[in-house]
Design an enzyme around this catalytic site. Structure first.
Site, short mmCIF file in Angstrom:
data_model
loop_
_atom_site.label_atom_id
_atom_site.label_comp_id
_atom_site.label_asym_id
_atom_site.label_seq_id
_atom_site.Cartn_x
_atom_site.Cartn_y
_atom_site.Cartn_z
N ARG A 1 1.61 5.49 4.85
CA ARG A 1 0.56 5.77 5.84
C ARG A 1 -0.80 5.23 5.43
NH1 ARG A 1 3.89 5.51 8.75
NH2 ARG A 1 5.16 7.15 9.62
N THR B 1 13.74 -3.43 9.29
CA THR B 1 14.82 -3.19 8.32
C THR B 1 15.23 -1.72 8.23
OG1 THR B 1 13.24 -2.94 6.52
CG2 THR B 1 14.12 -5.16 6.92
N HIS C 1 7.69 3.31 16.60
CA HIS C 1 7.34 1.95 16.17
C HIS C 1 7.64 0.93 17.27
CE1 HIS C 1 6.06 1.83 11.94
NE2 HIS C 1 6.77 2.94 11.78
N GLU D 1 16.71 -6.29 14.31
CA GLU D 1 16.84 -5.02 13.59
C GLU D 1 18.06 -5.07 12.69
OE1 GLU D 1 16.84 -1.91 16.53
OE2 GLU D 1 14.69 -2.10 16.85
N GLY E 1 0.85 -1.19 0.00
CA GLY E 1 0.00 0.00 0.00
C GLY E 1 0.88 1.23 0.00
#
Length: 185
Positions: free
Chosen positions: A12, A34, A51, A63, A9
Site C-alpha cells: 500500500r 499475476t 483492481h 491474467e 515499495g
C-alpha cells in the site's frame, strides 16, 4: 531493445498507482496481472475485481503467472508499454507451484528458486526483445523483522534475490514510500 523499469515499495505504498500513471502515458497498454484468486478466497477475488475496475477500459489484460515470456514473445510488439503487477505475486504463485506437496528442504528450496529465476530471466529476455516499455511492480519485503518460520524466510530470501535480478537488468528503479516515488537508478 526496450526500456525497462522496476517500481518497488511496501504494501500500500502507492507503487502500483505510480506505475499505472507511467503506463497511462502510452496509447497501447498491456497489463499483466499475476495474482490468481482461488475459488474459496473471496477476499482476494474482491481485491482483483477492484483492481480490474480501476484500470482504463482500453488496456488489454493478460491474467496469469505462467507463460508470461511466451505471451510477450507473441504479443508484446502490439503494445507501447507492458505493466507486470506484480512480481511478488508471480514469485508466490511460482513458489507454491514448484514446491507442490514436497517438504521444503534446502535442496528443494534451491531447485524452486532456480525455477523462478529461469522464469524471470525468460520474462526479462522477452522484454529486451520487445519494442514495448516493460514496467515491473514488486514489493520490498526485506525491510521488516526476520520471519519466524523457514518457509517464510526462504520466500523472503527468494523474492529479495529476484528483485535484485530484475533491478540489475532494468534502466530505471523507483522506490515508493507513502505515494512518493524516488528514483534510485
Amino acid at each position: 531493445m526496450s526500456e525497462m523499469m522496476l517500481v518497488t515499495g511496501g504494501a500500500r505504498s502507492g507503487k502500483s498507482s505510480f506505475a499505472e500513471k507511467e503506463a497511462a502515458k502510452y496509447s497501447r497498454v498491456l497489463y499483466v496481472a499475476t495474482g490468481i484468486a482461488y475459488e474459496n478466497d473471496t477476499e482476494f477475488q474482491a481485491r482483483i475485481k477492484k483492481h480490474q475496475a480501476t484500470r482504463p477500459a482500453n488496456w488489454d489484460t493478460f491474467e496469469s503467472f505462467q507463460g508470461i515470456a511466451a505471451y510477450l514473445d507473441q504479443h508484446s510488439n502490439n503494445y507501447d508499454v507492458i505493466m507486470l503487477d506484480c512480481v511478488t505475486m508471480l514469485v508466490t504463485n511460482l513458489f507454491f507451484t514448484l514446491l507442490g506437496e514436497r517438504e521444503l528442504t534446502n535442496e528443494i528450496a534451491d531447485e524452486v528458486e532456480a525455477g523462478i529465476q529461469a522464469e524471470v530471466s525468460a520474462i526479462l529476455e522477452a522484454g529486451k526483445a520487445s519494442q514495448a516499455k516493460l514496467i515491473f511492480v514488486t514489493n520490498e519485503i526485506g525491510l521488516g523483522v526476520v520471519p519466524e518460520n523457514k518457509l517464510t524466510r526462504v520466500f523472503r530470501d527468494i523474492i529479495g534475490r529476484i528483485n535484485q535480478q530484475i533491478a540489475t537488468q532494468v534502466e530505471e528503479v523507483y522506490f515508493v514510500v507513502s505515494g512518493i516515488p524516488k528514483r534510485w537508478k
